[in-house]
Scaffold this motif. Structure first.
Motif, PDB file in Angstrom:
ATOM      1  N   VAL A 128      37.329 -20.544  36.733  1.00 26.06           N
ATOM      2  CA  VAL A 128      36.008 -20.828  36.856  1.00 26.06           C
ATOM      3  C   VAL A 128      35.110 -19.764  37.146  1.00 26.06           C
ATOM      4  CG1 VAL A 128      34.355 -22.356  38.072  1.00 26.06           C
ATOM      5  CG2 VAL A 128      36.447 -23.341  37.608  1.00 26.06           C
ATOM      6  N   VAL A 183      33.395 -17.554  34.359  1.00 26.25           N
ATOM      7  CA  VAL A 183      32.331 -17.811  33.473  1.00 26.25           C
ATOM      8  C   VAL A 183      31.142 -16.776  33.393  1.00 26.25           C
ATOM      9  CG1 VAL A 183      30.728 -19.382  33.183  1.00 26.25           C
ATOM     10  CG2 VAL A 183      32.845 -20.412  33.767  1.00 26.25           C
ATOM     11  N   LEU A 203      40.886 -27.292  43.545  1.00 25.85           N
ATOM     12  CA  LEU A 203      40.712 -25.950  43.092  1.00 25.85           C
ATOM     13  C   LEU A 203      41.096 -25.092  44.253  1.00 25.85           C
ATOM     14  CD1 LEU A 203      37.385 -26.067  41.102  1.00 25.85           C
ATOM     15  CD2 LEU A 203      39.688 -25.570  40.305  1.00 25.85           C
TER      16      LEU A 203
END
Length: 231
Positions: free
Chosen positions: A132, A135, A122
């Motif tokens: 991510v 979210v 990542l």
């Protein structure tokens, strides 16, 4: 989405692949006051790491002893050195991970290693990190509520191992929790103090750990105050 809480616009602006730049903030310099300040911050991080390591040891049924805690602190130190060399932040264990282990009951170190590898991926692929980060906050809040609640529950289980019938242990727990809650209940309580002192005192975790350690040392390791010598 129905509730319009998802915002994926950050992914469009993120790079597909990148690499860390060790000189992103300029060439390394060594300033003694800054080094001392970082040592204080790392002391706070070490207190949290000790608590998290003991909590995980309680959950998995092993590793809640002094040698394991020492190895965990060494690992944190090495990771922080590498992280600092890559112009990143100090690395420290997180309470969220303790709650995650307790909720999922996944205890395999191979899963942890794979998770660490995915985190490295990542770091090199910002577009995945942006996905991510997209979210929604309420989703993360609900998950965090469960995980941090589990951390507190595990902490209570560890505390239950102490002999609270002993007034000294009860006093230690009371003062540690009471002083540790001051930064939460009164955030400006230590505002008049110098910044280096507030670095520690503004952290409830650090204050609780330091007070508990100091009182335990005073009550149980000072010859005149040991239980065996008490009148």
């Amino acid at each position: 989405m129905p509730l319009k809480l998802f915002d994926g616009s950050g992914g469009a602006a993120a790079h597909t692949v990148t690499a860390p730049d060790p000189t992103a903030f300029g060439a390394p310099t060594f300033v003694v006051p800054a080094i001392v300040a970082m040592l204080v911050v790392q002391l706070v991080n070490m207190v949290e790491s000790v608590g998290d390591t003991l909590a995980v040891g309680q959950i998995v049924g092993r590793g809640d002893d002094a040698p394991t805690v020492v190895r965990a602190l060494r690992a944190d130190g090495v990771a922080t050195i590498v992280s600092g060399a890559l112009a990143s932040f100090p690395v420290v264990t997180f309470g969220q991970s303790v709650g995650l282990v307790s909720v999922t009951r996944v205890r395999s170190r191979h899963v942890v290693a794979l998770s660490g590898f995915l985190m490295v991926v990542l770091a090199f692929v910002p577009v995945l990190g942006a996905a991510v980060a997209a979210v929604p906050g309420p989703v993360l809040g609900g998950v965090s509520l469960v995980m941090f609640g589990m951390v507190g529950a595990v902490g209570l289980r560890i505390l239950a191992r102490a002999d609270l019938a002993d007034s000294r242990n009860l006093l230690t727990a009371a003062l540690a929790f009471g002083l540790g809650m001051i930064p939460v209940g009164a955030p400006d309580f230590y505002a008049p103090l110098p910044s280096f002192a507030r670095t520690i005192l503004d952290s409830g975790i650090a204050v609780t750990g330091i007070v508990a350690f100091a009182l335990n040392l005073l009550f149980h390791h000072m010859p005149r105050l040991r239980k065996d010598d008490a009148r």
